[in-house]
Scaffold this motif. Structure first.
Motif, PDB file in Angstrom:
ATOM      1  N   THR A  36      -2.135 -17.098  -4.777  1.00  0.00           N
ATOM      2  CA  THR A  36      -1.141 -17.692  -3.899  1.00  0.00           C
ATOM      3  C   THR A  36      -0.728 -16.889  -3.630  1.00  0.00           C
ATOM      4  OG1 THR A  36      -0.217 -16.975  -5.737  1.00  0.00           O
ATOM      5  CG2 THR A  36      -0.510 -18.376  -6.748  1.00  0.00           C
ATOM      6  N   LEU A  37      -1.271 -15.990  -2.615  1.00  0.00           N
ATOM      7  CA  LEU A  37      -1.080 -14.797  -1.886  1.00  0.00           C
ATOM      8  C   LEU A  37      -0.987 -15.464  -0.708  1.00  0.00           C
ATOM      9  CD1 LEU A  37      -1.528 -10.981  -3.426  1.00  0.00           C
ATOM     10  CD2 LEU A  37       0.990 -12.911  -3.305  1.00  0.00           C
ATOM     11  N   VAL A  38      -2.147 -16.215  -0.236  1.00  0.00           N
ATOM     12  CA  VAL A  38      -3.183 -16.768   0.953  1.00  0.00           C
ATOM     13  C   VAL A  38      -1.455 -17.508   1.287  1.00  0.00           C
ATOM     14  CG1 VAL A  38      -5.140 -18.467   1.718  1.00  0.00           C
ATOM     15  CG2 VAL A  38      -5.142 -16.860  -0.460  1.00  0.00           C
ATOM     16  N   LYS A  39      -1.004 -18.053   0.697  1.00  0.00           N
ATOM     17  CA  LYS A  39      -0.083 -19.132   1.629  1.00  0.00           C
ATOM     18  C   LYS A  39       1.372 -18.921   1.645  1.00  0.00           C
ATOM     19  CE  LYS A  39      -3.355 -23.357   1.759  1.00  0.00           C
ATOM     20  NZ  LYS A  39      -3.478 -24.323   1.024  1.00  0.00           N
ATOM     21  N   ARG A  40       1.620 -18.283   0.598  1.00  0.00           N
ATOM     22  CA  ARG A  40       2.539 -17.406   0.157  1.00  0.00           C
ATOM     23  C   ARG A  40       4.095 -16.586   1.742  1.00  0.00           C
ATOM     24  NH1 ARG A  40       5.314 -14.638  -4.552  1.00  0.00           N
ATOM     25  NH2 ARG A  40       7.524 -14.442  -4.102  1.00  0.00           N
ATOM     26  N   LYS A  41       4.967 -17.641   1.753  1.00  0.00           N
ATOM     27  CA  LYS A  41       5.550 -17.275   2.316  1.00  0.00           C
ATOM     28  C   LYS A  41       6.914 -15.908   2.103  1.00  0.00           C
ATOM     29  CE  LYS A  41       4.154 -19.974   5.422  1.00  0.00           C
ATOM     30  NZ  LYS A  41       2.878 -19.927   6.052  1.00  0.00           N
ATOM     31  N   PHE A  42       6.570 -14.908   2.944  1.00  0.00           N
ATOM     32  CA  PHE A  42       7.809 -13.868   2.275  1.00  0.00           C
ATOM     33  C   PHE A  42       9.186 -13.874   2.646  1.00  0.00           C
ATOM     34  CE2 PHE A  42       3.757 -12.795   0.902  1.00  0.00           C
ATOM     35  CZ  PHE A  42       3.826 -11.982  -0.104  1.00  0.00           C
ATOM     36  N   ASN A  43      10.254 -13.343   2.343  1.00  0.00           N
ATOM     37  CA  ASN A  43      12.242 -13.704   2.789  1.00  0.00           C
ATOM     38  C   ASN A  43      11.953 -11.898   2.619  1.00  0.00           C
ATOM     39  OD1 ASN A  43      14.264 -13.244   3.396  1.00  0.00           O
ATOM     40  ND2 ASN A  43      14.437 -15.439   3.278  1.00  0.00           N
ATOM     41  N   ALA A 145      -1.328  -4.458  -4.432  1.00  0.00           N
ATOM     42  CA  ALA A 145      -0.164  -3.472  -3.093  1.00  0.00           C
ATOM     43  C   ALA A 145      -2.021  -3.944  -1.827  1.00  0.00           C
ATOM     44  CB  ALA A 145       0.189  -3.039  -2.993  1.00  0.00           C
ATOM     45  N   MET A 146      -2.628  -3.740  -1.982  1.00  0.00           N
ATOM     46  CA  MET A 146      -3.435  -3.105  -0.862  1.00  0.00           C
ATOM     47  C   MET A 146      -4.200  -4.503  -0.426  1.00  0.00           C
ATOM     48  SD  MET A 146      -6.302  -0.547  -3.504  1.00  0.00           S
ATOM     49  CE  MET A 146      -7.710  -0.957  -2.568  1.00  0.00           C
ATOM     50  N   LEU A 147      -4.000  -5.591  -1.338  1.00  0.00           N
ATOM     51  CA  LEU A 147      -4.023  -6.920  -0.840  1.00  0.00           C
ATOM     52  C   LEU A 147      -3.249  -7.285   0.882  1.00  0.00           C
ATOM     53  CD1 LEU A 147      -5.244  -8.975  -3.826  1.00  0.00           C
ATOM     54  CD2 LEU A 147      -6.695  -8.698  -1.711  1.00  0.00           C
ATOM     55  N   LEU A 148      -2.038  -7.245  -0.358  1.00  0.00           N
ATOM     56  CA  LEU A 148      -1.257  -7.618   0.846  1.00  0.00           C
ATOM     57  C   LEU A 148      -0.505  -6.582   2.030  1.00  0.00           C
ATOM     58  CD1 LEU A 148       2.076  -8.430  -1.760  1.00  0.00           C
ATOM     59  CD2 LEU A 148       1.039  -9.990   0.216  1.00  0.00           C
ATOM     60  N   GLY A 149      -1.761  -5.079   2.192  1.00  0.00           N
ATOM     61  CA  GLY A 149      -1.933  -4.516   3.477  1.00  0.00           C
ATOM     62  C   GLY A 149      -0.833  -3.361   2.687  1.00  0.00           C
ATOM     63  N   THR A 150      -0.114  -3.168   1.509  1.00  0.00           N
ATOM     64  CA  THR A 150       0.541  -1.849   1.797  1.00  0.00           C
ATOM     65  C   THR A 150      -0.223  -0.975   1.777  1.00  0.00           C
ATOM     66  OG1 THR A 150       2.988  -3.706   0.408  1.00  0.00           O
ATOM     67  CG2 THR A 150       2.807  -0.968  -0.320  1.00  0.00           C
ATOM     68  N   PRO A 151       0.371   0.779   1.891  1.00  0.00           N
ATOM     69  CA  PRO A 151      -0.089   1.279   1.650  1.00  0.00           C
ATOM     70  C   PRO A 151      -0.174   2.463  -0.274  1.00  0.00           C
ATOM     71  CG  PRO A 151       0.982   2.122   4.027  1.00  0.00           C
ATOM     72  CD  PRO A 151       1.144   0.337   2.633  1.00  0.00           C
ATOM     73  N   VAL A 152      -1.364   2.814  -0.494  1.00  0.00           N
ATOM     74  CA  VAL A 152      -1.544   2.892  -1.874  1.00  0.00           C
ATOM     75  C   VAL A 152      -1.793   4.381  -1.882  1.00  0.00           C
ATOM     76  CG1 VAL A 152      -2.158   2.492  -4.314  1.00  0.00           C
ATOM     77  CG2 VAL A 152      -1.719   0.875  -2.462  1.00  0.00           C
TER      78      VAL A 152
END
Length: 199
Positions: A36-43, A145-152
């Protein structure tokens, strides 16, 4: 015993095989919930307002894991809070594991005088997308988190107990409080290092 077992990937398959599971019973499926993260829109703004996270502050998240074998999650929370005093520009949130009771964490934060928050039932992916850094010691949340580019940051005194993270250079590691502060500094302020982690 199940005829087949679904594994996120080769790392988990190898761990299972080493622990006696027949390789022929393991099917590599990936993690369907991540599709689902591929097309997920965040706010982010809306999420911050809903979760009570201050606008304009970098967010550091500690994802707990109810495992006392190598790291006591309550002790880890205190250690993270201590280090974060050197980063007043940051907000802090404890994301508890779904199987944990968040009361103890709330008590720790209250006793420390921290204005940090505890998030138990929350949109995990909005949280990870909002975070400037994620701290954990043995949780699949780190991979998400890594998939979303957040440093771990993997904060564990015995790095052997976090084998699944030892096979990647995409995380920062800390075995003690000094290394943790250095890792946090890099995750929050070293743009070159963060770019390197994302490769």
């Amino acid at each position: 015993t199940a005829d087949k077992m679904a594994a996120w990937g080769k790392i988990f398959r190898d761990i299972w095989v080493e622990n006696g599971v027949e390789a022929s019973r393991i099917v590599l499926t990936g993690a369907p919930r991540l599709d689902t993260l591929v097309k997920r829109k965040f706010n982010e703004r809306k999420y911050r307002e809903q979760a009570g996270i201050p606008l304009g502050k970098k967010l550091v998240v500690f994802a707990t894991q109810p495992s006392y074998a190598t790291n006591n999650p309550y002790d880890m929370t205190v250690r993270v809070l201590k280090a974060l005093k050197k980063f007043p520009e940051c907000a802090f949130a404890v994301k508890t594991h779904p199987m944990e009771d968040p009361k103890k964490y709330k008590e720790i934060l209250k006793n420390s005088g921290s204005d940090a928050i505890v998030l138990h039932k929350t949109d995990l992916y909005e949280l990870l997308n909002t975070a400037s850094a994620l701290i954990t010691y043995n949780s699949t949340v780190g991979f998400e988190a890594m998939l979303l580019g957040t440093p771990v940051i993997i904060f564990a005194s015995n790095q052997e107990h976090v084998r699944e993270y030892n096979l990647t250079d995409a995380v920062l590691r800390a075995r003690n409080d000094k290394e943790f502060e250095q890792a946090l500094e890099a995750a929050l302020n070293d743009k070159g290092k963060v770019r390197e982690l994302k490769r």
